[in-house]
Design a protein around this motif. Structure first.
Motif, PDB file in Angstrom:
ATOM      1  N   HIS A   1     -11.464  10.327  -8.297  1.00 24.48           N
ATOM      2  CA  HIS A   1     -11.459   8.928  -9.299  1.00 24.48           C
ATOM      3  C   HIS A   1     -10.580   7.969  -8.483  1.00 24.48           C
ATOM      4  O   HIS A   1     -10.869   7.120  -8.616  1.00 24.48           O
ATOM      5  N   PHE A   2      -9.863   8.147  -8.058  1.00 22.19           N
ATOM      6  CA  PHE A   2      -8.554   7.064  -7.142  1.00 22.19           C
ATOM      7  C   PHE A   2      -9.500   6.161  -6.459  1.00 22.19           C
ATOM      8  O   PHE A   2      -9.491   5.458  -6.286  1.00 22.19           O
ATOM      9  N   SER A   3      -9.768   7.180  -5.947  1.00 20.78           N
ATOM     10  CA  SER A   3     -10.891   6.689  -4.171  1.00 20.78           C
ATOM     11  C   SER A   3     -11.672   5.927  -4.489  1.00 20.78           C
ATOM     12  O   SER A   3     -12.438   4.790  -4.145  1.00 20.78           O
ATOM     13  N   SER A   4     -12.547   6.464  -5.761  1.00 20.57           N
ATOM     14  CA  SER A   4     -13.266   5.646  -5.914  1.00 20.57           C
ATOM     15  C   SER A   4     -13.366   4.097  -6.595  1.00 20.57           C
ATOM     16  O   SER A   4     -14.500   3.616  -7.219  1.00 20.57           O
ATOM     17  N   PHE A   5     -12.461   4.321  -8.194  1.00 21.57           N
ATOM     18  CA  PHE A   5     -11.995   3.617  -8.970  1.00 21.57           C
ATOM     19  C   PHE A   5     -10.783   2.784  -8.544  1.00 21.57           C
ATOM     20  O   PHE A   5     -10.827   1.636  -9.065  1.00 21.57           O
ATOM     21  N   ILE A   6      -9.864   2.379  -7.980  1.00 18.62           N
ATOM     22  CA  ILE A   6      -9.020   2.218  -7.653  1.00 18.62           C
ATOM     23  C   ILE A   6      -8.659   1.629  -5.996  1.00 18.62           C
ATOM     24  O   ILE A   6      -8.149   0.908  -6.632  1.00 18.62           O
ATOM     25  N   LYS A   7      -8.883   2.358  -5.203  1.00 26.13           N
ATOM     26  CA  LYS A   7      -8.143   1.960  -4.160  1.00 26.13           C
ATOM     27  C   LYS A   7      -9.588   0.833  -3.536  1.00 26.13           C
ATOM     28  O   LYS A   7     -10.191   1.642  -3.958  1.00 26.13           O
ATOM     29  N   GLY A   8      -8.621   0.041  -2.733  1.00 27.78           N
ATOM     30  CA  GLY A   8      -9.527  -1.104  -2.582  1.00 27.78           C
ATOM     31  C   GLY A   8     -10.347  -1.984  -3.435  1.00 27.78           C
ATOM     32  O   GLY A   8     -10.455  -2.697  -3.281  1.00 27.78           O
ATOM     33  N   ASN A   9      -9.703  -1.314  -4.700  1.00 23.73           N
ATOM     34  CA  ASN A   9      -9.944  -1.977  -5.586  1.00 23.73           C
ATOM     35  C   ASN A   9      -9.143  -3.395  -6.341  1.00 23.73           C
ATOM     36  O   ASN A   9      -9.523  -4.125  -7.579  1.00 23.73           O
ATOM     37  N   TYR A  10      -8.005  -3.211  -6.193  1.00 27.39           N
ATOM     38  CA  TYR A  10      -6.936  -3.999  -6.725  1.00 27.39           C
ATOM     39  C   TYR A  10      -5.868  -3.900  -5.802  1.00 27.39           C
ATOM     40  O   TYR A  10      -5.263  -3.120  -4.950  1.00 27.39           O
ATOM     41  N   PRO A  11      -4.871  -5.279  -5.611  1.00 29.77           N
ATOM     42  CA  PRO A  11      -3.676  -5.505  -4.984  1.00 29.77           C
ATOM     43  C   PRO A  11      -2.986  -4.239  -4.865  1.00 29.77           C
ATOM     44  O   PRO A  11      -2.362  -3.556  -6.126  1.00 29.77           O
ATOM     45  N   VAL A  12      -2.461  -3.693  -3.768  1.00 27.24           N
ATOM     46  CA  VAL A  12      -1.104  -3.218  -3.415  1.00 27.24           C
ATOM     47  C   VAL A  12      -0.529  -3.804  -2.352  1.00 27.24           C
ATOM     48  O   VAL A  12      -0.136  -4.219  -2.292  1.00 27.24           O
TER      49      VAL A  12
END
Length: 74
Positions: free
Chosen positions: A59-70
């Motif tokens: 879920h992290f890889s699909s929906f968070i990683k690369g989609n929000y400033p980090v």
């Protein structure tokens, strides 16, 4: 931080006021204490979906990683 059942993420925290998601990853040779990353502008529903997902890592890889400033914490 709240422990999670995941092969890549060990702990999770979300601040609903700032919409900041903080993730601690499991230790690796490169990061023996586990790397900590802070993701900005993550809505509470996205954070809740993460911890309720059958696979937190996927879920992290699909929906968070690369989609929000980090930011990686030191």
């Amino acid at each position: 931080m709240i422990p999670v059942d995941s092969s890549i993420i060990s702990h999770f925290d979300h601040d609903p006021i700032s919409n900041t998601l903080t993730l601690r990853f499991h230790p690796t040779k490169k990061n023996p204490e586990g790397a900590v990353y802070t993701y900005e502008n993550v809505p509470i529903d996205v954070a809740q979906d993460l911890i309720n997902a059958p696979s937190v890592g996927s879920h992290f890889s699909s929906f968070i990683k690369g989609n929000y400033p980090v930011t990686k914490q030191q």
